[in-house]
Design an enzyme around this catalytic site. Structure first.
Site, PDB file in Angstrom:
ATOM      1  N   GLY A   1       0.839  -1.206   0.000  1.00 31.93           N
ATOM      2  CA  GLY A   1       0.000   0.000   0.000  1.00 31.93           C
ATOM      3  C   GLY A   1       0.867   1.246   0.000  1.00 31.93           C
ATOM      4  O   GLY A   1       1.830   1.339   0.745  1.00 31.93           O
ATOM      5  N   THR A  17       5.152   2.021   5.860  1.00 32.61           N
ATOM      6  CA  THR A  17       3.824   1.476   6.066  1.00 32.61           C
ATOM      7  C   THR A  17       3.010   2.427   6.913  1.00 32.61           C
ATOM      8  O   THR A  17       3.450   2.871   7.960  1.00 32.61           O
ATOM      9  CB  THR A  17       3.814   0.084   6.738  1.00 32.61           C
ATOM     10  OG1 THR A  17       2.489  -0.166   7.217  1.00 32.61           O
ATOM     11  CG2 THR A  17       4.759  -0.021   7.900  1.00 32.61           C
ATOM     12  N   VAL A  18       1.813   2.756   6.449  1.00 35.01           N
ATOM     13  CA  VAL A  18       0.920   3.597   7.254  1.00 35.01           C
ATOM     14  C   VAL A  18       0.500   2.891   8.536  1.00 35.01           C
ATOM     15  O   VAL A  18       0.061   3.533   9.483  1.00 35.01           O
ATOM     16  CB  VAL A  18      -0.361   4.023   6.493  1.00 35.01           C
ATOM     17  CG1 VAL A  18      -0.016   4.945   5.332  1.00 35.01           C
ATOM     18  CG2 VAL A  18      -1.181   2.833   6.033  1.00 35.01           C
ATOM     19  N   ASP A  19       0.643   1.563   8.559  1.00 33.75           N
ATOM     20  CA  ASP A  19       0.159   0.796   9.708  1.00 33.75           C
ATOM     21  C   ASP A  19       1.073   0.896  10.926  1.00 33.75           C
ATOM     22  O   ASP A  19       0.703   0.474  12.013  1.00 33.75           O
ATOM     23  CB  ASP A  19      -0.019  -0.672   9.321  1.00 33.75           C
ATOM     24  CG  ASP A  19      -1.114  -0.848   8.292  1.00 33.75           C
ATOM     25  OD1 ASP A  19      -2.089  -0.081   8.331  1.00 33.75           O
ATOM     26  OD2 ASP A  19      -0.995  -1.740   7.436  1.00 33.75           O
ATOM     27  N   MET A  50      -8.292   3.489   8.575  1.00 40.20           N
ATOM     28  CA  MET A  50      -7.577   2.268   8.234  1.00 40.20           C
ATOM     29  C   MET A  50      -6.959   1.667   9.506  1.00 40.20           C
ATOM     30  O   MET A  50      -6.962   2.294  10.562  1.00 40.20           O
ATOM     31  CB  MET A  50      -6.487   2.580   7.211  1.00 40.20           C
ATOM     32  CG  MET A  50      -7.062   2.889   5.832  1.00 40.20           C
ATOM     33  SD  MET A  50      -5.757   3.159   4.600  1.00 40.20           S
ATOM     34  CE  MET A  50      -6.656   2.729   3.103  1.00 40.20           C
ATOM     35  N   ARG A  59      -6.126  -2.501   9.848  1.00 39.06           N
ATOM     36  CA  ARG A  59      -6.808  -3.792   9.913  1.00 39.06           C
ATOM     37  C   ARG A  59      -6.351  -4.588  11.138  1.00 39.06           C
ATOM     38  O   ARG A  59      -7.127  -5.321  11.725  1.00 39.06           O
ATOM     39  CB  ARG A  59      -6.477  -4.568   8.623  1.00 39.06           C
ATOM     40  CG  ARG A  59      -7.387  -5.737   8.338  1.00 39.06           C
ATOM     41  CD  ARG A  59      -8.641  -5.312   7.600  1.00 39.06           C
ATOM     42  NE  ARG A  59      -9.492  -6.450   7.266  1.00 39.06           N
ATOM     43  CZ  ARG A  59     -10.816  -6.367   7.134  1.00 39.06           C
ATOM     44  NH1 ARG A  59     -11.436  -5.227   7.309  1.00 39.06           N
ATOM     45  NH2 ARG A  59     -11.520  -7.422   6.810  1.00 39.06           N
TER      46      ARG A  59
END
Lengths: 419, 419
Positions: B13, B142-144, B190, B192
């Site tokens: 992503g 990573t945005v996560d 966002m 997950r």
């Protein structure tokens, strides 16, 4: 004779720049203390007048009022509360006049859309009839861009800019991942009755093939097969498709596409959103991997990416409302008059409230192209200057530093209103 | 002996700042022409290497490469394509080495998350085994925010800033209208597997009572009754409630809340989104008027509101990757090492790829408060510096002026890859 006071109220859906109009009104009155006394603001809009919940703006510093220019939403509170005809709602209109009389209010600045201009017009008429004349001046506001006469409405330029920027940014995201991930991206915008906001996404396109690839407007009943063909063609030609859809899109039989009567597993009606309906069409008929975003309030509250043109016009219209009042005008609203598209030139005009009250300006048919899925160059010429310029708020600790009002209430002088 | 060339690829992503890392890699290599030759970028990430679709970055001007710093998404194309174990995917790994050999590539810079660092690590091992050693350096992204060892991951700070700003702005909107309109606003983010992004919304709160009022994190199984109580308390105390919900929120039995098996009128599975599920809970049990926004790709593509800290770190990590390679390091990734929270101090560290590959960093339990509906001061201390500073892109005609690459392909030297 001391100067009469003023009442200012915000009405309906708020915007990124309605507080800039408030700043314009308050700053302009402060420059004329001999003519206009205290500006009282309605707590929660017109309800503040009905319930005599008045905010004393003199308790706010010049710095705070200036900061309203860069603060989104309705700093004094807004209300979705429509006063109907004088016959049906006579008691409420009379109450307004009573509250105005009790607080020596001779000026009413009403910051809202068509309904609000109608109310301001009626207050002007009734004050006259009741022997308590009130100078009523409208200040235009609506993200929907649907007020007549004025070239545009404060609030629209900023939401248009937000949607155009979001379309460009999300479009780049989808383009870069389409080979192995999302093929179709759907952005749902506001605009229940007119497609102005969705149309503004077209400004993101610089070259053929750029997003958006399809715009679904409320003005064009959805032909599902033609729409799906268009999506497929875009995916085949460019590898992906960005669809911008207005919440107000309707089916050929005139129903909102979002009213699909979808239900969850428990039989509850599924709640809102046209984007999931469009996504389901694409999934079921084309099978492409999709994603969707629903910008909702983020779009109209996004002061961080406001249009400088919009901010300037919102502020100027607030000031102009006061200047009209000082010039002895009544039952009028200042407007934006466009001089030219490029270079963009505009000045402030004036219109009688009765000419704007309860009238909706539609998007002209010549702004929609023959396919029905995009806008024309004429539309782009109209839209382009409205998103021009950036007007960033100050930041503190990484976040916009928005105004906080003291919100000091004025002592009540009347018994409670018995509705 | 002429300098070996380099291969750069974007993976997974995309983010608002992954191109800033690309700029860092390319700019740093250009400063060392005697050590590193041409940088080839993979068209659509690692697929570009497998299919020998190489973009010649020397065809891009210094201005274009500099503009990547302010351009969101993956300018060279990214891919969701995971190479698995050496046993299962040996042919693909070997193909990578063949392409590298054919184009005299001795350096591999892989810009991605944990999976990508795993791939880079394996390429390093296989090159050695095949007698064609490749210096493999990871560049985190990573945005996560779920990579281990590094204090944060480029991409996260900007999405965190976007969500915090959106929460503040939409919160003001809802607060100003709650008396007559929406009482509960739900923002879906966002995330997950980890709640970092939703947690960042807490930065919007300056004072007690400010939004967000409830944060739903994937780390805390949803207790529907306690959640509804909390929403009702907020509405009763403040007049409204802003809920920020991570897409990864789960029920007590471990299922994603968004997997409700909802179906539309035609029996089609209703498509995605946890926000409508939360909205339905509120509607059905509390009856409040609600609205929801699903930010989706808008949040990770929002370069217009990127964190200056994030941009600077993304760029610095790209440069650092090249410097590590020049220093003879292999199978490592540069990291962010935090010196102090306030004043915020950081420097670049280094970690072995095998220590980050396929490992997820969770949000620490001490970052979630006892209620499970908000974060702790420790979390805020961690998060605050990551959103600090603004780094606006240039604008043209009211829109961000993002880089466009020429994207010139390199002539192929090998037969097509037969997968």
């Amino acid at each position: 004779m001391p100067a009469k006071n003023a009442f200012y109220a915000q009405s309906g859906g708020v915007t990124a720049v309605i507080n800039a109009s408030a700043a314009g009104v308050i700053e302009a009155t402060r420059e004329h203390p001999a003519d206009i006394g205290t500006v009282y603001a309605g707590a929660n809009g017109i309800l503040g007048a009905l319930h005599e919940e008045l905010i004393d703006t003199t308790a706010e510093s010049a710095e705070t009022i200036a900061a309203l220019r860069h603060t989104p939403a309705g700093a004094f509170g807004s209300a979705r509360y429509k006063l109907k005809g004088l016959e049906e709602n006579r008691a409420e209109y009379e109450r307004l006049i009573e509250v105005f009389r009790a607080h020596d209010i001779g000026y009413f600045f009403y910051n809202g859309g068509g309904d609000s201009q109608d109310t301001a017009h009626k207050v002007s008429q009734l004050g006259e009839a009741m022997g308590y004349p009130v100078t009523c001046i409208g200040v235009p506001k609506t993200v929907d861009n649907d007020l007549p006469v004025t070239d545009t409405c404060p609030g629209f330029g900023s939401v248009a800019k937000y949607i155009a920027v979001a379309t460009r940014e999300a479009g780049l995201d989808v383009a870069s991942m389409a080979e192995t991930s999302t093929r179709v991206f759907i952005l749902e915008t506001m605009g229940r009755h007119a497609g102005w906001i969705a149309a503004a996404s077209a400004l993101a396109r610089e070259r053929d093939g750029d997003p958006p690839h399809v715009i679904l407007l409320p003005e064009v009943p959805l032909d599902e097969q033609r729409f799906l063909d268009r999506v497929r063609q875009s995916v085949e030609a460019f590898g992906y498709c960005v669809v911008v859809v207005s919440e107000g899109v309707k089916t050929a039989d005139g129903r909102f596409l979002s009213d699909q009567g979808t239900r969850d597993a428990f039989g509850h009606v599924q709640l809102g959103g046209v984007a999931p309906v469009v996504a389901a069409m694409i999934k079921n008929h084309l099978g492409y991997k999709y994603h969707y975003a629903i910008a909702d309030y983020l779009q109209r509250a996004a002061r961080h990416i406001a249009s400088a043109t919009d901010v300037e016009q919102a502020h100027a219209l607030g000031r102009a409302a006061v200047e009209l009042a000082l010039a002895g005008r009544n039952a009028v609203m200042p407007t934006i008059v466009r001089g030219s598209d490029s270079p963009y030139r505009w000045h402030i005009g004036e219109v009688a409230l009765e000419a704007v009250a309860n009238r909706e300006a539609k998007m002209p048919a010549e702004y929609i192209d023959d396919s029905g899925f995009f806008v024309t160059e004429a539309a782009l010429r109209y839209l382009r200057p409205l998103i021009a310029g950036e007007d960033y708020p100050p930041y503190r600790d990484g976040l916009p530093d928005y105004a906080r009002l003291r919100g000091q209430r004025v002592a009540k002088r009347l018994p409670a209103f018995g509705t």
